[in-house]
Design an enzyme around this catalytic site. Structure first.
Site, mmCIF file in Angstrom:
data_model
loop_
_atom_site.group_PDB
_atom_site.id
_atom_site.type_symbol
_atom_site.label_atom_id
_atom_site.label_comp_id
_atom_site.label_asym_id
_atom_site.label_seq_id
_atom_site.Cartn_x
_atom_site.Cartn_y
_atom_site.Cartn_z
ATOM 1 N N CYS A 158 0.904 -1.289 0.183
ATOM 2 C CA CYS A 158 -0.047 -0.036 0.088
ATOM 3 C C CYS A 158 0.732 1.394 0.060
ATOM 4 O O CYS A 158 0.623 2.373 -0.826
ATOM 5 C CB CYS A 158 -1.071 -0.173 1.124
ATOM 6 S SG CYS A 158 -2.035 1.365 1.128
ATOM 7 N N GLU A 215 -5.442 -3.960 -3.874
ATOM 8 C CA GLU A 215 -5.244 -2.275 -4.218
ATOM 9 C C GLU A 215 -6.107 -1.762 -5.094
ATOM 10 O O GLU A 215 -6.843 -0.941 -5.225
ATOM 11 C CB GLU A 215 -3.779 -1.865 -4.247
ATOM 12 C CG GLU A 215 -3.616 -0.435 -3.825
ATOM 13 C CD GLU A 215 -3.834 0.001 -2.555
ATOM 14 O OE1 GLU A 215 -4.340 1.265 -2.186
ATOM 15 O OE2 GLU A 215 -3.468 -0.460 -1.795
#
Length: 220
Positions: A135, A208
């Site tokens: 991330c 993601e």
């Protein structure tokens, strides 16, 4: 070849697509509907809450004082960013305290953080840290590349602060520190274990993408 280099190579069929995602592109050119960004900010808020817990799960697995300090500093940094930047940013966008208190994570959000948390709990420090790195690194990657294409993105009234924060020297240093720690801990990792870590990183990259999809559709 450092593990971070292997991780980066492994996601070249995923990461470039972030740069063409409508949420990311419209945020950069300023055309993103504000309600989509508001939804994203609320979901990101509850994501950060779990992100902190994943750092804590990694901390529990080590008695090394260097690592204890590293994870403690990252927990403190995320808490500070959430309280000092993220929450005031939401309020500037018109998000109320009631909306913040009532927000529930979307199932895609839950699945993402649950996967990371599971890898941190059932694996070792390195597997948890590899999941966390994705991330951090993708936001660095997205912000840097989009600002190159849209130089005025950090100046936008509503979305500029997002880009400005993630291209800042402070954020880039935090991400570099995460990369360096992954490389340090993986210096003697076997090929078998490295492949497992690569799969964790790739799966988080896919999650993601689902997060951006969720944000753009506002969970629909």
């Amino acid at each position: 070849m450092k593990l971070s280099e292997r991780l980066y190579t492994a996601v070249q069929d995923i990461w470039p697509d972030y740069l063409n995602h409508p949420f990311v592109v419209q945020m950069a050119d300023g055309s993103l509907p504000l309600e989509k960004f508001r939804y994203y900010m609320l979901q990101d808020y509850v994501y950060l809450r779990d992100y902190i817990k994943i750092f804590a799960a990694c901390l529990e697995k080590t008695d090394d004082f260097q690592l204890v300090r590293f994870f403690s500093d990252n927990i403190a940094a995320v808490l500070d960013e959430t309280e000092r930047v993220h929450v005031p940013y939401m309020k500037r966008l018109g998000i109320t305290n009631e909306e913040i208190s009532a927000v529930e994570p979307h199932i895609d959000n839950c699945s993402y953080t649950h996967y990371m948390y599971t890898e941190a709990q059932t694996g070792n420090v390195l597997s948890g840290l590899t999941a966390l790195l994705n991330c951090s690194w993708t936001y660095d990657y997205i912000s840097e590349n989009m600002v190159k294409k849209y130089p005025d993105a950090p100046l936008h009234e509503n979305y500029g602060q997002w880009f400005a924060g993630y291209i800042s020297p402070e954020y880039k240093q935090t991400n570099t520190d995460l990369i360096n720690m992954v490389d340090h801990l993986s210096a003697d990792v076997s090929d078998k274990d490295a492949e497992k870590l690569i799969q964790i990183f790739k799966k988080c990259s896919e999650y993601e993408m689902h997060f951006w999809n969720m944000a753009y559709s506002m969970g629909k």
